[in-house]
Write an enzyme that holds these catalytic residues in place. Structure first.
Site: not given
Ligand code: ACO
Length: 374
Positions: A260, A311
């Site tokens: 998140h 979710d």
């Molecule tokens: N699975 C594996 N690794 C993850 C995940 C995940 N779900 N989420 C974040 N990470 C890791 C990334 O790979 C990244 O690692 P790195 O620094 O080694 O490259 C680090 O954590 C930061 O991730 P970002 O994607 O840059 O974080 P951001 O704040 O931009 O993204 C997001 C947040 C989009 C929710 C992300 O966690 C994600 O894509 N999750 C999966 C999709 C999801 O569940 N979305 C629903 C969110 S809740 C909602 O909207 C209601």
């Protein structure tokens, strides 16, 4: 020219709101001053919408009156139903919902009126009709005629009846209602911010929330609940979680339903959904999906430090309730419609155009070259 804010506007406080508060480090979510843990076990979805729109919890008579008002607004414009019937059979429900909301905006008697009174009427119609649109989409794609709303039923109960053709159990309806409350509002999340940007141009309520549906559809936002369920189905068995995750980590795959932007600890909504998932999957004889979820969660936290978001456990709650997977994100939209409409009203009440600047990183000073010399 100052440097751009962090990618994805991380950490940027874009404006003010009195609707909801999040402390991402402590895992706190507050609607209008009430911690979500106070509300989730005690308050119905319509009651939470009243709270968000009015800034206080309703008295019994006020809630009764509010529910009657919403129930009276559930029937779609017949031209919206015709429009939904005309969509290609392969239209995914979130796209059909986006179109349905947009059509309702065309036919709304207050369409071009942004006054506070008109906005409130439109907000009522939108919250009341989003479930009707989704149920109609589900019926139409099965070759069935959409069912008329029954105003004697609660919003959640009537949705289940209109979608399935028969009433749901009290327990299933209560569980659905609670998920809607948990999805209601969440600060300047992507879809809500999209709504506010549109509203801030003095765009109308339906235009704003149509944009919100579009933003919610993406798998990094609301689309994650359906994707999380597909992940669990792909894993198939608790024993497969380890090898599946090993591969996913090696391939640097994102695990849907985890992570998140704001929460760096337990998402307080997940606390409720985890317990609902435990109970409901067990009752439905689907306990292995809860077991798989727990295993995924344990490893994601211990190895990556990443928690489940709203979710993740909602996926198995909806699966246990027998809801088709491609309706999970539309259901999120029913809950969030209460929030989107509240944000449009808040934006219009004290508006200024939202118009950030871009840091230009392209070329400069190029000279035009005649076509035959390029
Ligand atoms: N699975 C594996 N690794 C993850 C995940 C995940 N779900 N989420 C974040 N990470 C890791 C990334 O790979 C990244 O690692 P790195 O620094 O080694 O490259 C680090 O954590 C930061 O991730 P970002 O994607 O840059 O974080 P951001 O704040 O931009 O993204 C997001 C947040 C989009 C929710 C992300 O966690 C994600 O894509 N999750 C999966 C999709 C999801 O569940 N979305 C629903 C969110 S809740 C909602 O909207 C209601």
């Amino acid at each position: 020219m100052t440097a751009a804010a962090g990618k994805g506007l991380e950490g940027v406080v874009a404006s003010q709101t009195s609707l909801s508060f999040i402390d991402g480090l402590k895992g706190i979510l507050v609607y209008r001053g009430y911690n979500i843990h106070e509300l989730a076990p005690n308050v119905s979805f319509p009651e939470s919408v009243f709270l968000l729109w009015n800034g206080r919890l309703p008295r019994r008579s006020e809630l009764d009156e509010f529910e009657v008002t919403l129930a009276a607004q559930r029937t779609l414009d017949p031209r919206t139903v015709e429009g939904l019937k005309g969509l290609p059979a392969e239209t995914v429900p979130m796209s059909a919902l986006r179109t349905g909301i947009s059509l309702e905006g065309v036919y709304d008697p207050d369409a071009e009126d942004n006054s506070a009174e008109a906005n409130r009427r439109k907000a009522e119609r939108l919250v009341a009709r989003t479930p009707t649109i989704i149920a109609a989409i589900h019926r139409i794609r099965q070759g069935l005629e959409p069912l008329d709303p029954d105003p004697s039923l609660s919003l959640s109960a009537d949705f289940v009846r209109m979608a399935n053709g028969e009433p749901g159990t009290d327990e299933a309806v209560d569980a659905l209602d609670r998920t809607l409350l948990l999805y209601l509002d969440h600060g300047f999340n992507a879809s809500t911010f999209a709504c506010r940007v549109i509203a801030a141009t003095l765009g109308d309520m339906h235009s704003a929330v149509t944009g919100g549906v579009g933003a919610l559809k993406g798998e990094l936002h609301g689309g994650a609940n359906a994707r999380a369920m597909h992940t669990l189905l792909e894993i198939g068995d608790p024993e497969n979680v380890g090898p599946w995750l090993d591969r996913a980590f090696a391939e640097k795959r994102k695990i849907m339903g985890f992570g998140h932007r704001v929460y760096k600890t337990e998402d307080p909504r997940a606390t409720h959904l985890r317990e609902m998932s435990r109970v409901l999957t067990q009752q439905a004889g689907l306990g292995k999906f809860y077991e798989m979820s727990r295993k995924l969660e344990d490893r994601m936290i211990s190895e990556k430090g990443i928690n489940p978001n709203v979710d993740f456990y909602c996926a198995t709650v909806y699966y246990a309730l027998g809801i088709p997977i491609d309706l999970y994100t539309p259901l999120f939209a029913i809950g969030r419609m209460g929030g989107w409409t509240a944000h449009v009203m808040e934006q219009h009440a004290d508006n200024r155009l939202i118009r950030p600047r871009a840091e230009y990183v392209g070329e400069m000073d190029l000279r035009w070259v005649p076509m035959d010399e390029r």
